[in-house]
Enzyme design. Structure first.
Site, PDB file in Angstrom:
ATOM      1  N   PRO A  29       0.844  -1.205   0.000  1.00 42.31           N
ATOM      2  CG  PRO A  29      -0.737  -1.570   1.655  1.00 42.31           C
ATOM      3  CD  PRO A  29       0.588  -2.061   1.162  1.00 42.31           C
ATOM      4  CB  CYS A  30       2.029   3.505  -2.155  1.00 43.60           C
ATOM      5  SG  CYS A  30       3.393   4.677  -2.182  1.00 43.60           S
ATOM      6  CD  GLN A  31      -1.349   4.005   2.907  1.00 45.18           C
ATOM      7  OE1 GLN A  31      -0.221   4.069   3.338  1.00 45.18           O
ATOM      8  NE2 GLN A  31      -1.963   2.870   2.678  1.00 45.18           N
TER       9      GLN A  31
ATOM     10  CG  ASN B 232       4.190   6.432   0.656  1.00 42.03           C
ATOM     11  OD1 ASN B 232       2.988   6.182   0.706  1.00 42.03           O
ATOM     12  ND2 ASN B 232       4.677   7.439  -0.043  1.00 42.03           N
TER      13      ASN B 232
END
Length: 465
Positions: free
Chosen positions: A108-110, A127
């Site tokens: 996941p990479c917000q 991240n």
């Protein structure tokens, strides 16, 4: 964030690299190549690699329900449950990754940083999980890797930053590309950003996938007039597109797959069905090559066939939406928030449907692939029956074979990493979040070709002394 990665603190050159290269060569000569899947979810990437011939060593995820599904479908793999940032979890992940030839994952990479703000993706605290993937790669130094993510990552300079991170100061050659799952036979348009990397100096090159191009050749067109709106397939008028249009219409051609070809044999599932399994003799014979492919090696009973109930308002609206349509096709009276007097869901006070409802009224069209699924049962409705889809139909549209069963951790109540919503919602979430296995299989096959070429070159060098 703690930068410590155990063995990853050593440099990338020297004898340890030679040992790792020899390890990968020994694996290739002695048996199947091995993959470890980080942020694995239910295991879409792992399933694709398994179909391509890889041995799945381990899968790691923070969600105990997704981990239960992974364990049920990959019984020989190590399942690592927990936050990868925790030292004990990180240690297990790194130990598994060091034994792998390929590291795979979709962290996941917000946050997508902007170059002009001088903030790197890897340095943003939001991240941290992406950073863990990079540090696991640095520690394990596998022969190859694949990292996938949403295409939103491919904006504002993020692609260049990530490419730089993943080269590990020049020790990997990395290529990035956006692909659409529907161009690889998946009955769903689903765009993903792929980063494929191979060890520099091995003679390998990062592969680039070539799909059918169907998504650029065929589209659904809306027609309006005096009658109710309707949707019809439109094919570009050149030879390649016409051929792809013919392939899409052919139930025995796996080049491109329609929703009808994917799930027509499950059309008789009833609204409100609470049975989780059913016998195959209750279903018609497979009606397409895709259905036959999905049914291969399935057990004696088909699982994940529950169908959610729908309220009377939703049933009325679905009758007003044509195949392939959405909320735009609802006539004025059907836009009222409550139609039958039953009060349900949130009310925004306007007496009308709100914007959040618009994504809940979309019907499949039988003659083309589905749009991108999300994690909720009401994100898509059947093209013929006035009902939502079962988890099994979600799985079919994602290209999970019928032998793949979605389940949950049997423990009740809150668990670390568990998402709210209960078991039924979790199964939809797991299926909807996954990487389509057919797409993953194409990735794995291309990496396998490069790794086998490396193995052959090493064998030739060994014979030559």
């Amino acid at each position: 964030m703690n930068d410590s990665t155990g063995g990853g603190a050593m440099g990338l050159g020297g004898p340890e690299v030679v040992a790792l290269r020899n390890r990968a060569g020994d694996t290739a000569r002695g048996g199947r190549l091995r993959v470890v899947d980080l942020f694995a979810g239910a295991g879409g990437l792992s399933e694709g690699f398994r179909q391509a011939g890889f041995e799945v060593l381990a899968g790691a995820d923070n969600d105990p329900d997704a981990a239960a599904t992974y364990r049920a479908n990959f019984p020989r793999a190590e399942v690592i449950v927990g936050d990868i940032r925790a030292p004990e979890v990180r240690a297990r992940v790194q130990a598994a990754a060091r034994a792998a030839d390929v590291l795979a994952g979709g962290p996941p990479c917000q946050a997508f940083s902007q170059v002009r703000n001088h903030t790197r993706v890897i340095d943003d605290p939001r991240n941290a999980l992406y950073r863990e993937f990079v540090e696991t790669l640095r520690d394990a130094l596998p022969s190859a890797f694949v990292m996938e993510n949403v295409t939103g990552m491919d904006q504002m300079g993020a692609r260049e930053q990530i490419l730089a991170d993943l080269t590990l100061e020049g020790h990997y050659d990395v290529a990035a590309q956006v692909v659409d799952a529907a161009d690889f036979g998946v009955p769903q348009t689903r765009k993903r950003l792929l980063f494929l990397g191979v060890r520099r100096g091995t003679g390998m090159a990062p592969p680039v996938l070539a799909g059918s191009g169907a998504t650029q050749s065929v589209a659904l067109t809306r027609f309006t007039g005096d009658r109710r709106p309707r949707y019809q397939l439109a094919v570009q008028q050149h030879i390649l597109s016409l051929r792809l249009g013919e392939a899409l219409a052919d139930p025995d051609d796996l080049t491109a797959t329609t929703a009808l070809q994917a799930i027509s044999d499950l059309a008789t599932l009833e609204v409100g069905n609470r049975k989780e399994e059913m016998a195959w003799d209750a279903l018609p014979a497979a009606a397409s090559a895709y259905q036959r492919l999905m049914r291969q090696d399935a057990g004696p009973r088909l699982c994940n066939v529950q169908v959610p109930r729908i309220n009377a308002d939703t049933a009325m609206r679905l009758q007003g939406i044509p195949k392939g349509g959405n909320h735009r096709d609802l006539q004025e009276p059907l836009l009222e928030r409550f139609l039958t007097g039953q009060r349900w869901g949130q009310d925004n006070g306007t007496g009308r449907l709100s914007r959040k409802h618009f994504y809940a009224y979309r019907r499949l069209h039988p003659d083309i692939w589905a749009w991108t699924l999300n994690t909720k049962a009401d994100s898509v409705y059947h093209y013929e029956a006035a009902r939502a889809l079962s988890v099994r139909e979600f799985a079919r549209l994602q290209s999970f074979p019928d032998r793949f069963v979605f389940t949950c951790d049997p423990r009740r109540g809150p668990l670390e990493g568990r998402h709210d919503g209960g078991p039924a919602h979790s199964r939809y979430r797991q299926a909807g979040n996954a990487v389509p296995p057919l797409l993953a299989k194409h990735v794995a096959e291309r990496l396998l070709a490069e790794l086998n070429g490396q193995r052959d070159r090493e064998e030739i060098r060994a014979r030559m002394g």
